[in-house]
Design a protein around this motif. Structure first.
Motif, mmCIF file in Angstrom:
data_model
loop_
_atom_site.group_PDB
_atom_site.id
_atom_site.type_symbol
_atom_site.label_atom_id
_atom_site.label_comp_id
_atom_site.label_asym_id
_atom_site.label_seq_id
_atom_site.Cartn_x
_atom_site.Cartn_y
_atom_site.Cartn_z
ATOM 1 N N GLU A 75 0.828 -1.200 0.000
ATOM 2 C CA GLU A 75 0.000 0.000 0.000
ATOM 3 C C GLU A 75 0.864 1.252 0.000
ATOM 4 O OE1 GLU A 75 -3.216 2.132 3.051
ATOM 5 O OE2 GLU A 75 -2.323 0.180 3.526
ATOM 6 N N GLN A 102 -3.481 1.338 -3.654
ATOM 7 C CA GLN A 102 -4.398 1.917 -2.676
ATOM 8 C C GLN A 102 -5.192 0.804 -2.011
ATOM 9 O OE1 GLN A 102 -6.854 5.136 -4.035
ATOM 10 N NE2 GLN A 102 -5.277 5.940 -5.394
ATOM 11 N N TYR A 103 -5.526 1.043 -0.734
ATOM 12 C CA TYR A 103 -6.290 0.062 0.048
ATOM 13 C C TYR A 103 -7.236 0.822 0.939
ATOM 14 C CZ TYR A 103 -7.282 -3.493 3.594
ATOM 15 O OH TYR A 103 -7.911 -4.359 4.457
ATOM 16 N N ASP A 104 -8.503 0.380 0.978
ATOM 17 C CA ASP A 104 -9.401 1.007 1.942
ATOM 18 C C ASP A 104 -9.655 0.046 3.097
ATOM 19 O OD1 ASP A 104 -11.391 -0.823 1.329
ATOM 20 O OD2 ASP A 104 -12.627 0.583 0.213
ATOM 21 N N PHE A 105 -10.219 0.578 4.161
ATOM 22 C CA PHE A 105 -10.328 -0.206 5.383
ATOM 23 C C PHE A 105 -11.411 -1.271 5.310
ATOM 24 C CE2 PHE A 105 -8.518 3.508 8.099
ATOM 25 C CZ PHE A 105 -7.304 3.347 7.459
ATOM 26 N N GLN A 106 -12.135 -1.329 4.198
ATOM 27 C CA GLN A 106 -13.166 -2.341 4.046
ATOM 28 C C GLN A 106 -12.622 -3.613 3.403
ATOM 29 O OE1 GLN A 106 -16.155 -1.461 5.413
ATOM 30 N NE2 GLN A 106 -15.032 0.411 5.926
ATOM 31 N N TRP A 109 -9.340 -2.870 -2.774
ATOM 32 C CA TRP A 109 -8.177 -2.231 -3.398
ATOM 33 C C TRP A 109 -8.711 -1.301 -4.491
ATOM 34 C CZ3 TRP A 109 -3.522 -3.994 -1.288
ATOM 35 C CH2 TRP A 109 -3.619 -5.159 -0.536
ATOM 36 N N PRO A 110 -9.038 -0.039 -4.157
ATOM 37 C CA PRO A 110 -9.744 0.830 -5.113
ATOM 38 C C PRO A 110 -9.019 1.040 -6.431
ATOM 39 C CG PRO A 110 -9.739 1.785 -2.912
ATOM 40 C CD PRO A 110 -8.818 0.618 -2.871
ATOM 41 N N ASP A 456 -15.204 12.158 2.962
ATOM 42 C CA ASP A 456 -13.976 11.650 2.373
ATOM 43 C C ASP A 456 -12.749 12.393 2.886
ATOM 44 O OD1 ASP A 456 -15.335 9.795 0.856
ATOM 45 O OD2 ASP A 456 -15.606 11.159 -0.832
#
Length: 983
Positions: A75, A102-106, A109-110, A456
Motif C-alpha cells: 500500500e 491503494q487500500y481502503d479499510f473495508q 483495493w480501489p 472523504d
C-alpha cells in the motif's frame, strides 16, 4: 510507535547499491524503501514531530512466490519488490506499477493493479511484467535481475506467466501457451465457453474457472491446464449432479489440490496426480465462506477476511489443522492478512503480526510457514512491513500542550477511530524552537467525535484547547453532551449538558465555552466545573461569539456592535462597531485583539477585520479560514498558511505551501495556533506535526480569569493566565506587612492554583486578625515583566463541617435481568443531605453515563454484579460517599415469543426450493437461525433460510424450527406447521 529514523535498506535493480533514506511520508502513505521526497526550504527553524503508526497495518499483496524469493507490492507504493528468502534483502525492480497501490479499510483495493494469479509470474523465480504499449509484450526477469522481453502474438490477450511459460487467450476464449518463442494451443478446453478466468496457478498447472452456454447447467466449472503438455483436464467439480452449487473453487498446493465446498462448510484435499485417490475432508464451519486456504505438509492453513461488521479491520487469526483430523486447529499467527501464497518447496507465505496486540502498534511482516518433522508447522519472519503513518484527524494547541487525534492504536469505527495524544512542549525564551518534554497516549477517539465516517476528508475532528491542559471537540458525545478531555488522561473530563440535540462547541477558554445548538438558532454560554456537572450560564439566540478567559465577546443580530461582558455576571465591559456596520457572525478574541467576520446565511461575506483594543482601530483580515493568535493571525491562502504580524513589525510570510499541507486542510483539523502565547502547529501530508515559532513576541503575562474563596475549609485561589509561567510565589502578610507564610511553585500552564491552610511558616494556626496576600509569577518565555496580583485582606477560615455519613447503606431493588430497570435507594444519612448523585458500576467498573437513580439493565451487564455509589451533598459540607452491597448476578432477559408462528413457503415438491418465513416475534429480535427437520429429525447441514427438496425427502413431514436471537436474551424457538414433501 513513532515513525522515525531510517527505513530498512533496499536495493534497486538498476545498480544494486543500497539506498538509506530519511523518512518522507506522502499523504497516508508511509515511506517505502527507495522512495525519497525532497524537502522544501523552510522559512524558519521549527520542531517536527514524527507520525505515529496507523492502527491498521500496511496492506500487502504477494504476487509470486518463487524458489529463492518472492515478488510483492504494498500500500502506498508503486514499485515491485523482490525479497530473498535467505536474508530478507529486498530489491526494487526498475519496472513499476501503473500507480501506487491503494487500500481502503473495508478490505478493497480501489486502484490496485491486476492481482490475478500469475499476472506477475507464478511458482518460480521468473517475474513477469506485462505492458500493453507500444505493443503487447511481457518482460521476463529472474528475480530482480535483468531479463528478456517477449512480444505477444497478434490477437492474443495476456493471462499470466507460469514458470517460464506465458498463457494467452483469443477473443473466442481459446487458450495458448507461449514458451521459447513457440506457441502451443491448449488442447481439451471445451467449446461454447461464455466466460473464463485463471483462479489459481503455479509453475506446473493453471486452474481455469469457466462457464458454458448450457441452459441445464449454468453453474461454474473448473479445469486444469498442464503447463508442460498444454493439456486441459476437467476437475471433479460435481460431487452430485443435482447439487452443482456445492463446489465453490479449487486451490493448488505442492502435491495436492484443495476443493472448496463452502456451501457445505467442507474442504477436500485431493491428490494432484490422481483425482480418484482417497481424499481427506476437513470441516470448515468455523471459517468464513471467503476464507483463504493453503496446505503446508499435512496441515491446512486458513485465514478469514476482515470482518467489518464485527469491527475487525486489522486481520484475522491464521489457523493450522491436520487434514487427517488428528489435531485440533491451532493458531499460527494473530492477526494475519487475508492471503496465503504457496511456494514451490511446499511452504506458504503470509503477512501478519509477530504477536497479538489488542490496542497499539502491530509488528507487521511477511512470514514463511513451513512443515516440521512432527507434522506441525513453524513460522519464520522474512521481512518487515513498515507501518503507514497514522492519519491526523484533528489537533489543538494551548499553553504549549499539543493535542492530536489520529487513527493509531485501534480502529473499530462504530466505536473508536483511533486515539488522542498529548505532547508537552517547552517554552523557550527569545522565540526559540520548543522541545518535547513528554508525550502520552490518552483517550480513544470516539466514532462520533467527527464526521470521519461520512466524509472523504480525513481531517474530520475540529478540536479546541482551553489553555489549562484540556481539549474539546466541536462535536458532542453520543448523549449530546459537550465534554472535555484532560491532557494525559484517558478518562472523561468536565462536561456541559445543554439539553439540545447535536450541540457544537465553537470556542473555549479556561472554564468557559460557547456552544451552538444543533440548528444554529440557539446558543449557550457554559461553565465547565471539574469534578461536577457544568452549568449553562446563558441560553440565547445565535450571534457571533468568542470567549477569552472570563470575557465574552458577542455580536448583534441587528447591528455591527460587538460587546464584551464579564462572566459569569454579565457586566458590560466595552464595545466596538465593525468597520462597515455589518453584523458579526464569527468572532475570535485574544487579549488586545478581536477578530470579526460577517458571513450571512447564504455564506456570502459582508466584511471582516481585526479590532485593536489598544489603538482603537480596525486591521484588514479575510473572512474565512483564519485563526487569531497573540499578536498575529494565520490565514489559509491558496491551500497554504500565511502568518500576519498584527503589530506591523514584520512582513507577512508563508509558513507552509499547499503541497506540503495537503488537501482538505482546515483550521483546528489540519492546523491551529496556540493563542496562549505560543506557536503555530500544522499536520503535513506525511502526517508529521510541525510546531513553528512565530517570531512575534507575546503580550505580557496577565490574569484573564480568577476565583478567590476563603469560605470553605481553607483559603484558595485560582488564576487563569494568558500564557505559561516559569515560577510563582504567594506571600501572606499581617497588617504590619510582615511575611507570615510563603508558598511557591514551578512552571504553570494556564491555571495557577494556590491553597492556604491558615497557618504560618512554622505550621502554627494564626490568631484572629486581618491578613493580605500577594501573588507574583514569572513569564516562561521571558517576554514582559513579572505578573503581580495583590489581594484583599482576609481572615483564617473556620473549621470545616463534617460530611454526611450513611447510617444505612444504599441498596438496589428490581429484577436483575436484561431489559428490566433497577432502582437505587440512597440509604439513610446524617446530617440529612439536600441532594444525591449516583454512579452505577458492574463488577466494580463504572458504567459510562449511568448516573441516575434508576438503571436500565443492558446485555453488556449479563453475568456481572451491580453496585451503586451514592454521593450525598449538603451545602457547606464536604460530600459523603457510600456504596451499596453487590447485587446478584445479572441474568439474561426472557426469550422473545412468536406471536405468529413460522411457516414453510413454496411448493413442497422434490426438486423445488422452499423458504422459511420467520413469523412475528415480540419483542423484536436481532437475527434468526434455522433448523430444518424431516419427520421430526434434524437434517444435517440444513441451517439456511431456504432448502432444496431432494428425492430422499419424498412423503416425509417437513418442518422448520426458527430460533430467534437477541443479544442479552434467552433464544426463542418456534416450529412451523408440518408440510408433506410430494413427488
Amino acid at each position: 510507535m513513532a515513525l522515525t529514523g531510517q527505513l530498512p535498506a533496499v536495493r534497486t535493480a538498476r545498480n544494486s547499491t543500497v539506498l538509506t533514506l530519511t523518512m518522507c511520508l506522502v499523504g497516508t502513505l508511509a515511506a517505502v524503501p527507495g522512495t525519497a521526497i525532497a524537502a522544501s526550504p523552510e522559512p524558519t527553524a521549527k520542531l517536527v514531530l514524527p507520525a505515529e503508526a496507523r492502527a491498521i497495518p500496511r496492506a500487502t499483496r504477494i504476487l509470486n512466490a518463487g524458489d529463492t524469493g518472492f515478488l510483492w507490492a504494498q500500500e502506498g507504493d508503486d514499485r515491485l519488490l523482490w525479497t530473498v528468502y535467505a536474508n530478507g534483502t529486498t530489491t526494487a525492480l526498475d519496472q513499476r506499477l501503473p500507480a501506487p497501490v491503494q487500500y481502503d479499510f473495508q478490505g478493497w483495493w480501489p486502484s490496485a493493479p491486476s492481482f490475478h494469479p500469475g499476472w506477475y509470474g507464478a511458482g518460480s523465480d521468473t517475474v513477469a511484467v506485462y505492458s500493453a504499449e507500444p505493443s503487447p509484450r511481457v518482460t521476463l526477469l529472474r528475480g530482480a535481475s535483468n531479463g528478456r522481453t517477449v512480444t505477444l502474438p497478434e490477437g492474443r490477450s495476456y493471462q499470466g506467466t507460469f514458470g517460464d511459460t506465458i498463457l494467452t487467450r483469443t477473443d473466442d476464449l481459446a487458450y495458448h501457451l507461449l514458451r521459447d518463442g513457440v506457441e502451443t494451443p491448449v488442447s481439451g478446453f471445451p467449446g461454447g465457453v461464455t466466460e473464463a478466468a485463471v483462479e489459481d496457478a503455479d509453475a506446473r498447472s493453471v486452474i481455469v474457472r469457466y462457464r458454458l452456454a448450457d441452459p441445464v447447467d449454468e453453474w461454474r466449472k473448473w479445469g486444469l491446464i498442464d503447463v508442460a503438455s498444454g493439456v486441459f483436464t476437467r476437475l471433479p467439480d460435481r460431487l452430485d449432479p443435482f447439487d452443482a452449487w456445492e463446489v465453490s473453487g479449487f486451490r493448488l498446493a505442492t502435491e495436492s489440490i484443495l476443493r472448496l465446498r463452502s456451501g457445505r462448510s467442507l474442504l477436500d484435499v485431493l491428490d494432484r496426480e490422481d483425482f480418484s485417490a482417497p481424499t481427506h475432508t476437513v470441516t470448515t464451519g468455523h471459517l468464513d465462506y471467503q476464507a483463504a486456504h493453503g496446505l503446508v505438509g499435512a496441515s491446512l492453513l486458513s485465514v478469514d477476511p476482515i470482518a467489518t461488521g464485527n469491527n475487525i479491520y486489522r486481520g484475522q487469526r491464521l489457523w493450522a489443522e491436520r487434514v487427517d483430523g488428528t489435531r485440533r486447529p491451532a493458531t499460527v499467527m494473530n492477526p494475519a492478512a487475508h492471503q496465503i501464497v504457496q511456494a514451490p518447496d511446499g511452504s506458504a507465505l503470509v503477512a501478519g503480526a509477530r504477536e497479538y496486540v489488542e490496542e497499539g502498534d502491530l509488528d507487521w511482516g511477511i512470514w514463511r510457514i513451513s512443515p516440521t518433522p512432527d507434522s506441525s508447522v513453524t513460522r519464520h519472519r522474512i521481512t518487515s512491513v513498515q507501518p503507514v503513518p497514522a492519519q491526523i484527524h484533528g489537533l489543538a494547541l494551548g499553553s504549549g500542550i499539543l493535542s492530536t487525534a489520529d487513527n493509531s492504536t485501534i480502529y473499530s469505527p462504530s466505536d473508536f477511530l483511533g486515539t488522542y495524544r498529548s505532547t508537552w512542549l517547552t517554552t523557550p525564551t527569545g522565540g526559540g524552537v520548543p522541545a518535547v518534554e513528554r508525550a502520552t497516549r490518552d483517550a480513544l477517539v470516539g466514532g462520533r467525535d467527527g464526521s470521519c465516517g461520512t466524509s472523504d476528508n480525513p481531517r474530520c475532528i475540529t478540536m479546541f484547547a482551553d489553555g489549562t491542559g484540556h481539549h474539546g471537540r466541536a462535536n458532542a458525545t453520543y448523549r449530546d453532551v459537550t465534554m472535555l478531555y484532560a491532557n494525559g488522561s484517558a478518562a472523561s473530563g468536565p462536561s456541559i449538558e445543554t439539553k439540545h440535540f447535536a450541540p457544537r462547541l465553537i470556542d473555549l477558554s479556561g472554564r468557559y465555552a460557547v456552544i451552538d445548538g444543533g440548528t444554529y438558532s440557539t446558543q449557550y454560554i457554559g461553565e465547565f466545573r471539574p469534578g461536577a456537572a457544568g452549568v449553562v450560564l446563558q441560553n440565547r439566540s445565535f450571534v457571533g461569539a468568542a470567549v477569552w478567559g472570563s470575557t465574552l465577546w458577542s455580536g448583534s443580530a441587528a447591528s455591527g456592535v460587538v460587546t464584551a461582558t464579564q462572566l459569569p455576571t454579565g457586566t458590560v465591559l466595552e464595545s466596538f462597531t465593525t468597520s462597515n456596520g455589518c453584523s458579526a457572525t464569527r468572532l475570535q478574541a485574544v487579549g488586545r485583539w478581536v477578530y470579526w467576520a460577517c458571513v450571512d446565511y447564504t455564506y456570502s461575506e459582508r466584511g471582516s477585520g481585526v479590532w485593536d483594543r489598544v489603538a482603537k482601530r480596525h486591521l484588514p483580515a479575510p473572512a474565512r479560514d483564519v485563526l487569531l493568535g497573540d499578536g498575529y493571525l494565520v490565514e489559509q491562502v491558496n491551500g497554504g498558511l500565511r502568518l500576519v504580524d498584527l503589530n506591523g513589525q514584520r512582513p507577512a510570510r508563508m509558513l507552509v505551501d499547499a503541497d506540503d499541507l495537503g488537501p482538505g486542510a482546515a483550521p483546528r483539523t489540519a492546523w491551529t495556533v496556540d493563542r496562549f502565547g505560543g506557536a503555530v502547529a500544522y499536520a503535513d501530508r506525511r502526517q508529521q506535526v510541525h510546531i513553528v515559532p512565530t517570531g512575534i513576541p507575546a503580550s505580557a503575562l496577565s490574569v484573564i480569569d480568577s476565583t478567590v474563596s476563603d469560605e470553605v475549609d481553607a483559603w484558595s485561589g485560582q488564576w487563569w493566565l494568558s500564557k505559561p509561567a516559569a515560577s510563582w510565589q504567594f506571600v501572606v502578610r499581617d497588617a504590619a506587612g510582615t511575611a507570615l507564610r510563603t508558598l511557591s511553585g514551578s512552571s504553570v500552564r494556564g491555571l495557577l492554583r494556590v491553597a492556604w491552610d491558615g497557618r504560618d511558616s512554622a505550621g502554627r494556626p494564626l490568631a484572629d486578625g486581618a491578613f493580605a496576600w500577594t501573588l507574583t509569577a514569572q513569564p516562561a518565555d521571558g517576554v514582559g515583566p513579572a505578573l503581580t496580583v495583590a489581594g484583599p485582606r482576609l481572615a483564617p477560615p473556620p473549621p470545616a463541617p463534617a460530611p454526611p455519613t450513611a447510617t444505612k447503606k444504599p441498596s438496589i431493588s428490581g429484577t436483575l435481568a436484561v431489559g428490566s430497570t433497577v432502582k437505587a435507594a440512597p440509604g439513610t444519612w446524617s446530617p440529612a443531605p439536600t441532594s444525591y448523585a449516583y454512579q452505577w458500576s458492574a463488577n466494580g467498573t463504572a458504567i459510562k453515563s449511568a448516573t441516575g437513580a434508576s438503571l436500565k439493565v443492558t446485555p453488556s451487564m449479563v453475568g456481572k454484579r451491580l453496585t451503586v455509589t451514592v454521593t450525598a451533598r449538603l451545602a457547606g459540607h464536604p460530600s459523603g460517599v457510600a456504596t451499596s452491597p453487590a447485587s446478584a448476578v445479572v441474568a439474561k432477559g426472557k426469550a422473545s415469543k412468536a406471536t405468529k408462528k413460522p411457516s414453510v413457503s413454496g411448493t413442497p415438491k422434490v426438486g423445488r426450493t422452499v423458504k422459511a418465513l420467520v413469523g412475528t416475534w415480540s419483542p423484536k429480535v436481532d437475527s434468526y437461525r434455522y433448523e430444518w427437520r424431516l419427520n421430526g429429525k434434524v437434517i444435517k447441514g440444513a441451517t439456511g433460510k431456504t432448502l432444496k427438496l431432494k428425492s430422499s425427502m419424498r412423503n416425509k413431514k417437513l418442518t422448520v424450527v426458527v430460533i430467534a436471537r437477541k443479544a442479552g436474551y434467552v433464544d426463542g424457538r418456534s416450529t412451523s406447521k408440518a408440510v408433506t414433501v410430494r413427488r
